[in-house]
Design a protein around this motif. Structure first.
Motif, PDB file in Angstrom:
ATOM      1  N   TYR A 137       1.454  -1.465   0.205  1.00 24.14           N
ATOM      2  CA  TYR A 137       0.460   0.016  -0.189  1.00 24.14           C
ATOM      3  C   TYR A 137       0.144   1.137   0.015  1.00 24.14           C
ATOM      4  O   TYR A 137       0.328   2.140  -0.503  1.00 24.14           O
ATOM      5  N   GLU A 138       1.969   1.082   0.545  1.00 23.75           N
ATOM      6  CA  GLU A 138       3.109   2.332   0.352  1.00 23.75           C
ATOM      7  C   GLU A 138       3.121   2.154  -0.739  1.00 23.75           C
ATOM      8  O   GLU A 138       3.695   4.102  -0.910  1.00 23.75           O
ATOM      9  N   ASP A 139       3.776   1.491  -1.564  1.00 22.32           N
ATOM     10  CA  ASP A 139       4.513   1.971  -2.983  1.00 22.32           C
ATOM     11  C   ASP A 139       2.541   2.599  -3.627  1.00 22.32           C
ATOM     12  O   ASP A 139       3.736   3.148  -4.585  1.00 22.32           O
ATOM     13  N   ILE A 140       1.603   2.116  -2.988  1.00 18.53           N
ATOM     14  CA  ILE A 140       0.841   2.806  -4.113  1.00 18.53           C
ATOM     15  C   ILE A 140       0.853   4.568  -4.208  1.00 18.53           C
ATOM     16  O   ILE A 140       0.395   4.651  -5.285  1.00 18.53           O
ATOM     17  N   ARG A 141       1.393   4.706  -3.498  1.00 15.81           N
ATOM     18  CA  ARG A 141       1.171   6.238  -3.300  1.00 15.81           C
ATOM     19  C   ARG A 141       2.474   6.309  -3.783  1.00 15.81           C
ATOM     20  O   ARG A 141       2.837   6.495  -4.139  1.00 15.81           O
ATOM     21  N   SER A 142       1.476   8.494  -4.147  1.00 19.26           N
ATOM     22  CA  SER A 142       2.746   9.088  -4.635  1.00 19.26           C
ATOM     23  C   SER A 142       3.924   9.205  -3.365  1.00 19.26           C
ATOM     24  O   SER A 142       4.006   9.313  -2.251  1.00 19.26           O
ATOM     25  N   GLU A 143       5.092   9.643  -4.170  1.00 17.92           N
ATOM     26  CA  GLU A 143       5.978   9.920  -3.185  1.00 17.92           C
ATOM     27  C   GLU A 143       5.873  11.019  -2.328  1.00 17.92           C
ATOM     28  O   GLU A 143       5.706  12.084  -2.602  1.00 17.92           O
ATOM     29  N   LYS A 144       6.514  10.793  -1.176  1.00 20.77           N
ATOM     30  CA  LYS A 144       6.531  11.891  -0.488  1.00 20.77           C
ATOM     31  C   LYS A 144       7.653  12.266   0.646  1.00 20.77           C
ATOM     32  O   LYS A 144       8.189  11.768   0.609  1.00 20.77           O
ATOM     33  N   LEU A 145       7.961  13.516  -0.338  1.00 25.65           N
ATOM     34  CA  LEU A 145       8.752  14.485  -0.166  1.00 25.65           C
ATOM     35  C   LEU A 145       9.014  14.625   1.148  1.00 25.65           C
ATOM     36  O   LEU A 145      10.655  15.056   1.510  1.00 25.65           O
ATOM     37  N   ASP A 146       8.682  15.343   1.910  1.00 18.02           N
ATOM     38  CA  ASP A 146       8.342  15.453   2.543  1.00 18.02           C
ATOM     39  C   ASP A 146       8.731  14.180   4.025  1.00 18.02           C
ATOM     40  O   ASP A 146       9.137  15.087   4.984  1.00 18.02           O
TER      41      ASP A 146
END
Length: 266
Positions: A137-146
């Protein structure tokens, strides 16, 4: 006198060369800047695509699926994402809705049509694999830059293209607890600023998963996408392959798509 002039010329040349080298170094992009540039150039306002998915187990047995994917970026650079299975019958209508949030955990819901039930995905579920694939599920999200720290750790030629090598680390203890990865190594092409390979390290620091993309095409001016993606788990020898059959970028997607009602529609 002549000798002194030659020495002076040599010293001046060395000084100029050093200053030029220092200027070049100061202009090099940081890891964060590279990640920001990738997002700026390639993300787009919205996107739709249809994917052929193949799951390959350690014995070489295959399962085939069809999936549709919708994404829209709202003000504040937050994404809405809907993934839904179209085929085969045993997974048809299963959908995952992700609504990113700025000041709290993202909202994620999984719809299971066989149970006519919507299940909320909590932050503790982020390390779970999504529907038997090698994507969490973590991979499916967009990259979290912050939520990450990005360091440039080198350059490497990959498939004939010069790439930045970026190390991504959780930015704080909360992200360490939530993420299934102690670190990632990301290869980004220098010419088009697109991620072409990612190595994933588990919480013990062991390299266990590899993601690669191939057959990259320009689908809109300066917007690039792969026609093929593969995620391989080296521990289980299980692989998920994606072929992109149809893709539209910046064509406009109605917000109604990203609602629980639409999710249940299957």
């Amino acid at each position: 006198m002549r000798y002194s002039r030659i020495v002076a010329v040599i010293i001046s040349f060395i000084a100029i060369t050093f200053l030029c080298a220092q200027a070049a170094l100061s202009e090099e992009l940081t890891g964060r800047q590279i990640m920001e540039k990738e997002e700026l150039l390639n993300k787009g306002k919205d996107e739709f695509n249809c994917m052929s998915m193949k799951l390959i187990n350690s014995r070489g047995q295959e399962r085939n699926r069809k999936v549709e994917y919708y994404r829209k970026t709202e003000e504040g650079d937050v994404d809405k994402i809907l993934m839904r299975f179209l085929e085969p019958a045993d997974v048809k209508g299963v959908g995952l809705l992700t609504l990113e949030q700025i000041d709290r955990d993202d909202d994620q819901w999984l719809y299971l049509p066989a149970l006519k039930k919507v299940r909320r995905i909590s932050s503790s579920d982020q390390t779970d694999n999504f529907m038997g694939t090698d994507f969490t599920y973590e991979d499916i999200r967009s990259e979290k830059l912050d939520r990450h720290i990005y360091n440039v750790i080198g350059s490497e030629i990959l498939d004939g293209h010069d790439c930045y090598m970026i190390e991504a680390l959780p930015a704080d203890e909360a992200q360490k607890r939530e993420s299934g990865y102690s670190r990632r190594e990301i290869w980004i092409r220098k010419d088009i600023f697109l991620t072409v390979q990612t190595k994933y390290y588990d919480r013990k620091g062991e390299f266990f998963k590899l993601g690669v993309v191939k057959d990259i095409v320009e689908i809109a001016p300066n917007v690039y996408r792969p026609n093929f993606m593969e995620m391989k788990n080296l521990k289980t020898n299980h692989t998920t392959q994606l072929n992109f059959d149809n893709r539209r970028v910046n064509q406009g997607i109605d917000n109604v798509v990203f609602t629980e009602r639409e999710l249940k529609r299957g």
